[in-house]
Motif scaffolding. Sequence first.
Motif, PDB file in Angstrom:
ATOM      1  N   ILE A  48       0.835  -1.091   0.125  1.00  0.00           N
ATOM      2  CA  ILE A  48      -0.238   0.098   0.128  1.00  0.00           C
ATOM      3  C   ILE A  48       1.065   1.264  -0.115  1.00  0.00           C
ATOM      4  CG2 ILE A  48      -1.825   1.371   1.418  1.00  0.00           C
ATOM      5  CD1 ILE A  48      -2.770  -1.528   2.466  1.00  0.00           C
ATOM      6  N   GLY A  49       0.671   2.188  -1.079  1.00  0.00           N
ATOM      7  CA  GLY A  49       1.438   3.353  -1.182  1.00  0.00           C
ATOM      8  C   GLY A  49       0.744   4.450  -1.864  1.00  0.00           C
ATOM      9  N   GLU A  50       1.503   5.321  -2.549  1.00  0.00           N
ATOM     10  CA  GLU A  50       1.088   6.702  -3.079  1.00  0.00           C
ATOM     11  C   GLU A  50       0.974   6.703  -4.475  1.00  0.00           C
ATOM     12  OE1 GLU A  50       3.823   9.052  -1.060  1.00  0.00           O
ATOM     13  OE2 GLU A  50       2.936   9.335   0.783  1.00  0.00           O
ATOM     14  N   THR A  51       1.425   5.680  -5.173  1.00  0.00           N
ATOM     15  CA  THR A  51       1.703   5.820  -6.533  1.00  0.00           C
ATOM     16  C   THR A  51       0.630   4.843  -7.207  1.00  0.00           C
ATOM     17  OG1 THR A  51       3.274   5.618  -8.502  1.00  0.00           O
ATOM     18  CG2 THR A  51       3.321   3.883  -6.838  1.00  0.00           C
ATOM     19  N   LYS A  52       0.586   4.705  -8.527  1.00  0.00           N
ATOM     20  CA  LYS A  52      -0.267   3.839  -9.121  1.00  0.00           C
ATOM     21  C   LYS A  52      -0.333   2.301  -8.770  1.00  0.00           C
ATOM     22  CE  LYS A  52      -0.106   6.474 -13.563  1.00  0.00           C
ATOM     23  NZ  LYS A  52       0.125   6.389 -14.900  1.00  0.00           N
ATOM     24  N   PHE A  53      -1.769   1.707  -8.686  1.00  0.00           N
ATOM     25  CA  PHE A  53      -2.045   0.451  -8.177  1.00  0.00           C
ATOM     26  C   PHE A  53      -0.853  -0.452  -8.777  1.00  0.00           C
ATOM     27  CE2 PHE A  53      -4.203  -3.457  -8.609  1.00  0.00           C
ATOM     28  CZ  PHE A  53      -4.298  -4.019  -7.239  1.00  0.00           C
ATOM     29  N   SER A  54      -0.756  -0.477 -10.141  1.00  0.00           N
ATOM     30  CA  SER A  54       0.020  -1.525 -10.896  1.00  0.00           C
ATOM     31  C   SER A  54       1.375  -1.496 -10.757  1.00  0.00           C
ATOM     32  CB  SER A  54      -0.236  -1.322 -12.434  1.00  0.00           C
ATOM     33  OG  SER A  54       0.031   0.132 -12.813  1.00  0.00           O
ATOM     34  N   LYS A  55       1.919  -0.240 -10.123  1.00  0.00           N
ATOM     35  CA  LYS A  55       3.315  -0.117  -9.861  1.00  0.00           C
ATOM     36  C   LYS A  55       3.586  -0.453  -8.347  1.00  0.00           C
ATOM     37  CE  LYS A  55       4.164   3.962 -12.917  1.00  0.00           C
ATOM     38  NZ  LYS A  55       4.555   5.331 -12.974  1.00  0.00           N
ATOM     39  N   LEU A  56       2.781  -1.149  -7.607  1.00  0.00           N
ATOM     40  CA  LEU A  56       2.925  -1.635  -6.459  1.00  0.00           C
ATOM     41  C   LEU A  56       2.709  -3.028  -5.944  1.00  0.00           C
ATOM     42  CD1 LEU A  56       1.174   1.513  -4.319  1.00  0.00           C
ATOM     43  CD2 LEU A  56       3.707   0.983  -4.691  1.00  0.00           C
ATOM     44  N   ILE A  57       2.529  -3.916  -7.228  1.00  0.00           N
ATOM     45  CA  ILE A  57       2.409  -5.060  -7.242  1.00  0.00           C
ATOM     46  C   ILE A  57       3.812  -5.834  -7.457  1.00  0.00           C
ATOM     47  CG2 ILE A  57       1.130  -7.214  -8.422  1.00  0.00           C
ATOM     48  CD1 ILE A  57      -1.034  -5.393  -9.000  1.00  0.00           C
ATOM     49  N   SER A  58       4.104  -6.916  -6.671  1.00  0.00           N
ATOM     50  CA  SER A  58       5.466  -7.629  -6.688  1.00  0.00           C
ATOM     51  C   SER A  58       5.262  -8.842  -6.568  1.00  0.00           C
ATOM     52  CB  SER A  58       6.506  -6.847  -5.829  1.00  0.00           C
ATOM     53  OG  SER A  58       5.909  -6.833  -4.631  1.00  0.00           O
ATOM     54  N   PRO A  59       6.040  -9.916  -7.016  1.00  0.00           N
ATOM     55  CA  PRO A  59       5.963 -11.304  -6.785  1.00  0.00           C
ATOM     56  C   PRO A  59       6.511 -11.811  -5.304  1.00  0.00           C
ATOM     57  CG  PRO A  59       8.095 -10.808  -8.151  1.00  0.00           C
ATOM     58  CD  PRO A  59       7.307  -9.673  -7.824  1.00  0.00           C
ATOM     59  N   ASN A  60       6.070 -12.609  -4.750  1.00  0.00           N
ATOM     60  CA  ASN A  60       6.527 -13.301  -3.525  1.00  0.00           C
ATOM     61  C   ASN A  60       6.049 -14.573  -3.491  1.00  0.00           C
ATOM     62  OD1 ASN A  60       3.729 -13.102  -2.775  1.00  0.00           O
ATOM     63  ND2 ASN A  60       4.066 -12.656  -0.741  1.00  0.00           N
TER      64      ASN A  60
END
Length: 378
Positions: A48-60
């Motif tokens: 959860i952050g301040e930029t676009k949703f798609s730029k805050l998704i990462s693998p785990n």
Amino acid sequence: MKMKKVILSCLMLMGVLSASAQEQKGTTEYVFQPHWYIQLQGGAQYTIGETKFSKLISPNVQAAVGYQFSKAIGARLAFNAWQGRGGYQEAITDFAGDCDYKYTYFAPGIDLTFDLSNIIAGFNPNRVVSFGAFIGGGLNFRSKAPDEVKAVQSKINTHVAGRSWTPMPDDYMDAATLLFGQLGLTMDIKVTDAVKIGLEASGNLLGDKYNFKKAGNPDSYINLLAGVKIALGPTYTTKFIPAPEPEIKYVEKIVEKIVEAPCPEPVIEPMRRDVFFLINKTNIRESEEQKVKDIVDYMRANQTAKVQVTGYADAGTGNDKINDRLAAQRADAVVKMLTQKYGIAADRISYDSKGARVQPFADNDSNRVSICIAEVQK
């Protein structure tokens, strides 16, 4: 009148013999077994952050080992890791430049798990889809800030110098160890008794340093994972509960002197006993051996009797090759007990196996059985 009394007496005698040879009936009960399990999962994290949703998704990814204490409650040790993402709002990027960044983390934790399906609807190992929940926490070991983050923060500190804003502390850029707590839901889809495909969603709350920005409140991320869950050992056993034996009422009749005809020989009914086995097992349990002894008693009491033993396997598990072997070994186990332990002559026994191609019972688990039918030969 005398003939009627003779016939009535003979019919009563045959009824008593028939009642003693009826098949034992009852129900099968599933008994939960505590067990260990392992989990391997992969998926995505949304930081959860301040930029676009798609730029805050990462693998785990996540690996876990757990223990199910009861049908309702368990615990697991989970290792979640890989990548987080972050970025800056437009008010900052206007003077500092665009900056979307990624970093690594490693987060071991301990969860208390709850099987909601068993709690609400009762234990049922044949349930295809089950739901659960978990709550827990641990430590998140986050890497140091990427160089692009340090560059942007330097521009921010220069930009806000002399104003009421507080510059970013230097220690926010260092590697950090943060406490986290999490709460989540699970859905498992049964493949076999030992293997399930699982889906998991969790919300995680941790310290303000996680995304390298000082906001005065905790940071958070959401994990969505899918993977496989494998039980290490049996998850349940079955217990046969015999039905109460019907009460036999004996009626005493006074028979007058018989002169017209002798009493015909009583008809001895065949005896059937079903010897049930546990999943993937061919040994005869102590609780089932009494059924074999019933056949032995029948054979000893009727020297012209012979017995047919037929082995089966359930169609719900395994494959034809495995089930053919199990069915044959279950029939063989009964034959060996009759001959080797109780001394019944081999020429009085015939045996066969049907694998899982024939299912004598509607209930899947009851087809793990050897059916024994003893009958007096004329």
